[in-house]
Write a protein that holds these residues in place. Structure first.
Motif, PDB file in Angstrom:
ATOM      1  N   GLY A 163       0.792  -1.229   0.000  1.00 28.10           N
ATOM      2  CA  GLY A 163       0.000   0.000   0.000  1.00 28.10           C
ATOM      3  C   GLY A 163       0.819   1.270   0.000  1.00 28.10           C
ATOM      4  N   GLN A 164       2.129   1.165  -0.105  1.00 24.10           N
ATOM      5  CA  GLN A 164       2.988   2.347  -0.133  1.00 24.10           C
ATOM      6  C   GLN A 164       3.286   2.737  -1.570  1.00 24.10           C
ATOM      7  N   ASN A 165       3.913   3.887  -1.732  1.00 24.15           N
ATOM      8  CA  ASN A 165       4.290   4.352  -3.059  1.00 24.15           C
ATOM      9  C   ASN A 165       5.637   3.733  -3.429  1.00 24.15           C
ATOM     10  N   GLY A 166       5.682   2.989  -4.491  1.00 25.44           N
ATOM     11  CA  GLY A 166       6.911   2.344  -4.937  1.00 25.44           C
ATOM     12  C   GLY A 166       7.611   3.105  -6.031  1.00 25.44           C
ATOM     13  N   GLY A 167       7.284   4.378  -6.196  1.00 26.44           N
ATOM     14  CA  GLY A 167       7.855   5.188  -7.267  1.00 26.44           C
ATOM     15  C   GLY A 167       9.362   5.333  -7.182  1.00 26.44           C
ATOM     16  N   ASP A 168       9.883   5.527  -5.965  1.00 21.84           N
ATOM     17  CA  ASP A 168      11.332   5.693  -5.815  1.00 21.84           C
ATOM     18  C   ASP A 168      12.080   4.419  -6.217  1.00 21.84           C
ATOM     19  N   ALA A 169      11.546   3.271  -5.803  1.00 26.79           N
ATOM     20  CA  ALA A 169      12.190   2.007  -6.167  1.00 26.79           C
ATOM     21  C   ALA A 169      12.081   1.775  -7.673  1.00 26.79           C
TER      22      ALA A 169
END
Length: 99
Positions: A56-62
């Motif tokens: 449920g978190q934002n995985g944009g950085d990864a």
């Protein structure tokens, strides 16, 4: 006497099959190591992004880190390497000329 000869031949055949199996496993392991060396960082970042998204978190950085690692792997793959350049620029650092 014939029975002992057949038993010995059967054992040799089993040993040959095991040797072939070990060689195949070793070749697969070498190929896997090379693949993960080239694309390991990309795969780790993609899995990290997927885990973040699933939780449920934002995985944009990864995802961005995976794209950066993939771009770096692509540029490394395009470098022409041969026996004349096998040291990869390390000779400058060894001579004290590099940082």
């Amino acid at each position: 006497m014939v029975t002992k000869h057949l038993q010995a031949q059967k054992l040799r055949q089993l040993g040959q099959g095991m040797t072939e199996y070990i060689i195949i496993v070793a070749l697969i392991a070498v190929a896997a190591i090379g693949t993960f060396k080239m694309f390991g960082q990309t795969i780790r970042n993609q899995v990290a992004g997927l885990a973040q998204e699933v939780s449920g978190q934002n995985g944009g950085d990864a995802k961005d880190a995976a794209q950066s690692a993939a771009d770096q792997a692509a540029s490394e793959a395009n470098v022409d390497r041969n026996l004349g350049s096998y040291n990869g620029g390390n000779e400058v650092q060894a001579a004290g000329g590099g940082g």
